[in-house]
Write a protein that holds these residues in place. Structure first.
Motif, mmCIF file in Angstrom:
data_model
loop_
_atom_site.group_PDB
_atom_site.id
_atom_site.type_symbol
_atom_site.label_atom_id
_atom_site.label_comp_id
_atom_site.label_asym_id
_atom_site.label_seq_id
_atom_site.Cartn_x
_atom_site.Cartn_y
_atom_site.Cartn_z
ATOM 1 N N VAL A 4 -1.498 -8.294 -1.396
ATOM 2 C CA VAL A 4 -1.322 -8.499 0.035
ATOM 3 C C VAL A 4 -2.104 -7.399 0.741
ATOM 4 N N ASN A 5 -2.860 -7.777 1.762
ATOM 5 C CA ASN A 5 -3.594 -6.803 2.557
ATOM 6 C C ASN A 5 -3.494 -7.216 4.012
ATOM 7 N N VAL A 6 -2.873 -6.373 4.831
ATOM 8 C CA VAL A 6 -2.726 -6.642 6.260
ATOM 9 C C VAL A 6 -3.362 -5.477 7.000
ATOM 10 N N SER A 7 -4.126 -5.792 8.035
ATOM 11 C CA SER A 7 -4.742 -4.727 8.829
ATOM 12 C C SER A 7 -4.676 -5.068 10.305
ATOM 13 N N THR A 8 -4.795 -4.041 11.110
ATOM 14 C CA THR A 8 -4.834 -4.199 12.558
ATOM 15 C C THR A 8 -5.631 -3.040 13.130
ATOM 16 N N LYS A 89 -3.397 3.169 4.889
ATOM 17 C CA LYS A 89 -4.631 3.896 5.181
ATOM 18 C C LYS A 89 -4.992 3.717 6.650
ATOM 19 N N VAL A 90 -5.463 4.793 7.262
ATOM 20 C CA VAL A 90 -5.944 4.757 8.636
ATOM 21 C C VAL A 90 -7.394 5.239 8.629
ATOM 22 N N SER A 91 -8.270 4.485 9.286
ATOM 23 C CA SER A 91 -9.670 4.897 9.366
ATOM 24 C C SER A 91 -10.204 4.659 10.770
ATOM 25 N N GLY A 96 -13.830 4.178 18.845
ATOM 26 C CA GLY A 96 -12.919 5.295 19.041
ATOM 27 C C GLY A 96 -11.493 4.980 18.658
ATOM 28 N N GLY A 97 -11.222 3.724 18.332
ATOM 29 C CA GLY A 97 -9.889 3.326 17.900
ATOM 30 C C GLY A 97 -9.701 3.577 16.415
ATOM 31 N N ALA A 98 -8.677 2.955 15.866
ATOM 32 C CA ALA A 98 -8.386 3.141 14.450
ATOM 33 C C ALA A 98 -7.983 1.826 13.804
ATOM 34 N N LYS A 99 -8.357 1.675 12.561
ATOM 35 C CA LYS A 99 -7.947 0.523 11.764
ATOM 36 C C LYS A 99 -6.831 0.982 10.829
ATOM 37 N N LEU A 100 -5.731 0.241 10.852
ATOM 38 C CA LEU A 100 -4.614 0.497 9.961
ATOM 39 C C LEU A 100 -4.623 -0.565 8.886
ATOM 40 N N ILE A 120 6.372 -9.919 1.574
ATOM 41 C CA ILE A 120 5.706 -8.618 1.710
ATOM 42 C C ILE A 120 4.802 -8.611 2.935
ATOM 43 N N ARG A 121 4.050 -9.688 3.150
ATOM 44 C CA ARG A 121 3.199 -9.786 4.344
ATOM 45 C C ARG A 121 4.054 -9.648 5.610
ATOM 46 N N GLY A 122 5.220 -10.266 5.621
ATOM 47 C CA GLY A 122 6.120 -10.175 6.765
ATOM 48 C C GLY A 122 6.586 -8.753 7.036
ATOM 49 N N VAL A 123 6.846 -7.990 5.974
ATOM 50 C CA VAL A 123 7.235 -6.582 6.130
ATOM 51 C C VAL A 123 6.115 -5.811 6.818
ATOM 52 N N TYR A 124 4.891 -6.001 6.342
ATOM 53 C CA TYR A 124 3.750 -5.268 6.911
ATOM 54 C C TYR A 124 3.500 -5.671 8.361
ATOM 55 N N GLU A 125 3.496 -6.974 8.626
ATOM 56 C CA GLU A 125 3.229 -7.455 9.986
ATOM 57 C C GLU A 125 4.303 -6.979 10.961
ATOM 58 N N ALA A 126 5.564 -6.974 10.540
ATOM 59 C CA ALA A 126 6.639 -6.490 11.413
ATOM 60 C C ALA A 126 6.434 -5.018 11.747
#
Length: 140
Positions: A4-8, A89-91, A96-100, A120-126
């Protein structure tokens, strides 16, 4: 193994968001499902009390403050997984923003793979949605 990989992306710097989420003990401050977090074993084990009952015990596997990343494993808990390892991970991004990113791999346990992945995806998205609320970026 399932992945599972979720990012924002958020409009704050990587350093700013890492200060909010980067500590192994910080999850209870931004994830809505975590009521409390207690550290044990010199900070390498966290015991998470869940809202509504239940507990997850996790072990810090790797931590790199300068790279804004840590990896942990689940030792025990109610999630439908085993051999679970995850990384937060944060990059920085160009504006100037950040990807989580929150990613994991695990073996489904007690549920079909699609259901375990969805849980698991639901945990990350929440977590990410609540973090956006805390930053004033989402309604709720």
């Amino acid at each position: 193994m399932s992945d599972v990989n979720v990012s924002t992306v958020v409009p704050v710097t990587a350093d700013q968001i890492w200060k909010m989420i980067g500590g192994f003990h910080a999850l209870s401050a931004w994830h809505p499902a975590i009521e409390t977090s207690e550290l044990e074993d010199g900070g390498r084990i966290r015991r998470l009390k869940l809202v509504g009952g239940g507990e997850i015990v996790e072990k810090l596997e790797r931590f790199d403050d300068s790279a804004h990343t840590y990896t942990y494993s689940i030792l025990e808990g109610p999630l439908p997984v085993r051999n679970y390892t995850a990384t937060i991970k944060v990059s920085p991004v160009d504006d100037g923003g950040a990807k989580l990113e929150w990613s994991s791999n695990f073996e489904p346990a007690g549920l079909p793979e699609n259901d375990a992945v969805a849980a698991i995806r639901g945990v990350y998205e929440a977590g990410f949605e609540n973090l956006k609320k805390l930053l004033g970026l989402a309604k709720g």
